[in-house]
Design an enzyme around this catalytic site. Structure first.
Site, short mmCIF file in Angstrom:
data_model
loop_
_atom_site.label_atom_id
_atom_site.label_comp_id
_atom_site.label_asym_id
_atom_site.label_seq_id
_atom_site.Cartn_x
_atom_site.Cartn_y
_atom_site.Cartn_z
N GLU A 48 12.60 1.41 7.15
CA GLU A 48 11.64 0.38 6.69
C GLU A 48 11.81 0.06 5.21
O GLU A 48 11.49 -1.03 4.75
CB GLU A 48 10.21 0.85 6.94
N ASP B 70 0.85 -1.18 0.00
CA ASP B 70 0.00 0.00 0.00
C ASP B 70 0.89 1.24 0.00
O ASP B 70 1.55 1.49 0.98
CB ASP B 70 -0.97 -0.01 1.18
O1 LIG Z 1 -1.06 3.46 7.80
C1 LIG Z 1 -0.90 3.20 6.46
C2 LIG Z 1 -0.62 1.75 6.20
O2 LIG Z 1 0.47 1.37 7.03
C3 LIG Z 1 0.83 0.02 6.98
O3 LIG Z 1 1.47 -0.32 5.79
C4 LIG Z 1 2.82 -0.19 5.75
O4 LIG Z 1 3.50 -0.60 6.92
C5 LIG Z 1 3.30 -1.95 7.35
C6 LIG Z 1 4.10 -2.15 8.60
O5 LIG Z 1 5.47 -2.12 8.33
C7 LIG Z 1 3.64 -2.94 6.24
O6 LIG Z 1 3.19 -4.22 6.61
C8 LIG Z 1 2.95 -2.55 4.93
O7 LIG Z 1 3.41 -3.37 3.90
C9 LIG Z 1 3.30 -1.08 4.62
O8 LIG Z 1 2.74 -0.69 3.39
C10 LIG Z 1 -0.37 -0.90 7.13
O9 LIG Z 1 -0.01 -2.22 6.88
C11 LIG Z 1 -1.47 -0.54 6.18
O10 LIG Z 1 -2.56 -1.38 6.33
C12 LIG Z 1 -1.85 0.89 6.48
O11 LIG Z 1 -2.93 1.25 5.67
#
Ligand SMILES: OC[C@H]1O[C@H](O[C@H]2O[C@H](CO)[C@@H](O)[C@H](O)[C@H]2O)[C@H](O)[C@@H](O)[C@@H]1O
Length: 568
Positions: free
Chosen positions: A497, A301
C-alpha cells in the site's frame, strides 16, 4: 427506514457496551477485526443477550463465547466476484513494450480478480445484521485488512481499471459511490457503518471525468450529474467556511476536513481511548476524537501535518489539531470539482449551473492564491487558520494544486514548484518522493514512506504541463517509481500500500509506521502502476528484470502462449 437501521447498528458497531467491552478486552490484536464481524441475531436481541450476562462479561472465556455465538468472521458478507468484463489480454497492454513490464502488468491485471467483491444480497435485505454497507455493484477492495471500498482509493483503482479496459466494472464502482450519496447524503470514508461519520478526499467528480475521457459515455455522465452536484453541496454545507476581511466582509470560501465524533474511532477504539486517557473532561475527549476522525477524513491518517509543529508537543499525536488546518490539497480538489462540474453542465446545456460552478472555480483559485500560495518559497502550503500563517513545512501534498490545475495560466508556477522540491532535497530521493521530512515521526503518512496516490499526482502534475523540461522531470520520477516497485515485486511477489524510499538502502521495500502492519494487495498501488505503464510503457525498459537466459525465454514463451490462447 435506513436511518433507523443505521441507528440500531451504531449501538453495536459505533458505540455502546458490547463495543467497549470487546475492544477494551484486547480480544483481537487489530481493533478493526471486531467491527467487521456481522451479526447472527438482530441488534436488539444481541444487546439483550449481552445485558443478560451482566458482570460475567469481565471473564474473557465468557466474553469470547458471547462473541463467537453472536458474530460471524469478517468477510463472510462478501462474495468473491469474477468481473464480467475481465479479459486475458487487454489490447492497451500492447503499448507496454518491455515484456517484463508487460508480464508485470498482466499480473496486476489478474489481481483485479482477487480483489473484486460483491456484497451478498442478504446485506440488502437484512442490513441490520451487518457493519458492511450495501452497494449494488461489484467493486475492488484495497486488500489486506481493508475488505470494503475506500473512497479516495477508488480514484486510482479506477485509473487502473480503465487501462485494463474494465469499463463495466469502472462504471459500477462509480455508481456505488453515487449510491452512497443518494442514500447517505455523501460518500463515507469507506463502506462500513462506522465510516458514516466522515468522508475522504472528494474525488467522485474527477472519477466521472476520467471515466468519460476513456469511454465517451455521455449518457452516464448526464445520469450521475445531479448526484455529483449533491456531493458538492455536502461539502459546502458541512465543511465550508468563509474567509472574511477585517470588517467581516466575506471574501471567498475555504474547506476543511471537519468530522464530529463523540467516541473513539470504532475500528481503532483502543488506540483512541488510550490517547485520550489523560484528558479530564468529556468535552476535551470529544474534541480530541473529532480531531482524530477529521485526520482520518483527510486520507492522511496519521501525519505530523495535523500535529503541533513546535514547542514541547512537536509532532506528538496528542497535540492533534486538524480543525486548525486549511489543507492545500482539499481546497485543490474542491477547485478541480468546481471546474469539472462547470464543464459537465456546459455539455448538459445547463448554463445556470455553469455560472454557479464557474463562480466557485474563481473563488477556489482566489483561495489558493491568498491562503496557500507562498510567493517567497514558490509553493502552496497548508494554512493555519488559528495562527493565521502558512504551515511552512514540506509535505508532498503541497504540490497537489499543480495536479488539480488550480492556478491561473502562468508558465512560471510549475517551474517554481519544481525548484521548491529541488531546494527541499526531496528530488534526491531516487526511489520516490518522501511524504514529509519529519524524521522523528512514527506515523505512516510521514518521512520516508512514499504513497502511490501522491507520487501519481506529482508525476501527472508535471507531465500535463506540456513543458518539455518538466515532462522530463515527470518521466524520470515515473521511471524511478516503476523501477523501484518492480524490483520490490520481483523480490517479494507483493504489491504494498506504501513504500519505504529511504536513500540509505539500495532496495525499495514496503513502508511502515502507523497503527497497523503494512498491507499488500493493493488496489491503488496497482492502479497507479497500470496508469504509469499506460503513459510511459512505450519508453520504459527494465534494467532490473531477472537476467538469466532461462527467465528470458520463459517469459517470452508465456507471452506468446497468452497471445496464442487469445487468438485460437
Ligand atoms: O484503520 C485505520 C485507518 O485505515 C484506513 O486508512 C488507511 O487505509 C485506507 C485504505 O487504503 C486509505 O484510504 C487511508 O488513506 C489510509 O490512511 C482508513 O481510511 C481510516 O479511516 C482508518 O482510520
Amino acid at each position: 427506514m435506513l436511518y433507523t437501521v443505521i441507528n440500531l447498528l451504531a449501538q453495536i458497531y459505533c458505540n455502546g457496551p458490547i463495543l467497549q467491552t470487546v475492544q477494551d478486552s484486547h480480544m483481537f490484536p487489530d481493533s478493526k477485526h471486531f467491527v467487521d464481524m456481522s451479526l447472527k441475531y438482530d441488534p436488539i436481541t444481541t444487546l439483550r443477550h449481552f445485558d443478560e450476562l451482566g458482570d460475567r462479561t469481565s471473564d474473557m472465556i465468557i466474553l469470547r463465547e458471547f462473541v463467537t455465538s453472536h458474530f460471524n468472521p469478517p468477510g463472510s458478507e462478501l462474495v468473491e466476484w469474477f468481473p464480467d468484463d475481465w479479459v486475458d489480454f487487454p489490447s492497451n497492454f500492447l503499448n507496454i513494450h518491455d515484456y517484463h513490464h508487460r508480464r508485470w502488468a498482466l499480473h496486476l491485471h489478474r489481481i483485479w480478480k482477487d480483489l473484486c467483491r460483491k456484497v451478498r444480497d442478504d446485506v440488502k435485505h437484512r442490513q441490520d445484521h451487518y457493519s458492511l454497507l450495501y452497494v449494488p455493484h461489484p467493486f475492488i477492495i484495497p486488500g489486506g485488512r481493508f475488505l470494503e471500498f475506500y473512497y479516495w482509493d477508488t480514484f486510482w483503482i479506477l485509473k487502473g481499471l480503465l487501462f485494463s479496459e474494465m469499463y463495466e466494472t469502472a462504471r459500477g464502482v462509480i455508481k456505488n459511490l453515487g449510491y452512497m450519496v443518494d442514500n447517505h447524503g455523501f460518500v463515507p470514508n469507506g463502506g462500513r457503518v462506522y465510516y458514516l461519520t466522515r468522508s475522504q478526499p472528494p474525488l467522485l467528480t474527477p472519477m466521472v471525468y476520467e471515466y468519460y475521457m476513456s469511454t465517451g459515455d455521455l449518457d452516464f455522465v448526464m445520469e450521475i450529474l445531479p448526484t455529483l452536484d449533491k456531493e458538492y453541496e455536502f461539502w459546502i454545507k458541512n465543511r465550508q467556511e468563509w474567509f472574511t476581511d477585517k470588517d467581516g466582509v466575506k471574501q471567498f470560501p475555504y474547506y476543511q476536513y471537519k468530522a464530529q465524533l463523540k467516541v473513539p474511532r470504532p475500528e481503532s477504539y483502543r488506540e483512541d481511548s488510550e490517547l485520550a486517557e489523560h484528558l479530564q473532561t468529556d468535552a476535551e475527549k470529544i474534541r480530541m476524537w473529532s480531531e482524530i476522525a477529521s485526520a482520518a477524513e483527510t486520507g492522511w491518517d496519521f501525519s505530523t501535518r495535523w500535529f503541533s509543529q513546535n514547542g514541547d508537543n512537536l509532532h506528538r499525536m496528542d497535540s492533534i489539531r486538524t480543525w486548525s488546518i486549511v489543507p492545500a490539497d482539499l481546497n485543490a480538489f474542491m477547485c478541480a470539482n468546481a471546474r469539472i462540474l462547470a464543464s459537465l453542465y456546459e455539455i448538459a446545456g445547463n448554463f445556470k449551473k455553469v455560472k454557479v460552478f464557474e463562480q466557485r472555480y474563481t473563488w477556489a483559485k482566489k483561495e489558493m492564491r491568498e491562503l496557500h500560495w507562498n510567493e517567497t518559497d514558490g509553493i502552496w502550503y497548508d494554512y493555519d487558520i488559528e495562527l493565521k500563517t502558512h504551515s511552512n513545512q514540506y509535505y508532498v501534498s503541497n504540490a497537489v494544486p499543480l495536479y488539480a490545475k488550480c492556478y491561473d495560466e502562468d508558465d512560471e508556477v510549475p517551474h517554481r514548484v519544481h525548484d521548491y522540491l529541488e531546494r527541499q532535497g526531496v528530488l534526491k530521493f531516487k526511489k520516490g518522493l518522501p511524504t514529509s521530512l519529519a524524521m522523528s515521526s512514527s506515523q505512516q503518512w510521514d518521512k520516508e514512506n512514499a504513497w502511490p496516490p501522491m507520487i501519481h499526482m506529482v508525476i501527472e502534475g508535471f507531465r500535463t504541463t506540456g513543458d518539455l523540461k518538466l515532462m522530463k522531470v515527470a518521466e524520470k520520477m515515473a521511471t524511478s517509481w516503476l523501477t523501484g516497485t518492480y524490483q520490490s515485486f520481483i523480490r517479494t511477489h507483493a504489491m504494498f500500500e506504501k513504500y519505504n524510499v529511504t536513500p540509505h538502502t539500495e532496495e525499495t521495500s514496503g513502508g511502515g509506521g502507523g497503527e497497523y502492519e503494512v498491507q499488500t494487495g493493493f488496489g491503488w498501488t496497482n492502479g497507479v502502476i497500470l496508469d504509469l505503464l499506460d503513459k510511459y510503457g512505450d519508453q520504459f525498459a527494465s534494467s532490473s528484470a531477472p537476467s538469466s537466459k532461462f527467465t528470458f525465454s520463459l517469459s517470452n514463451i508465456t507471452f506468446v502462449a497468452v497471445i496464442l490462447y487469445i487468438l485460437f
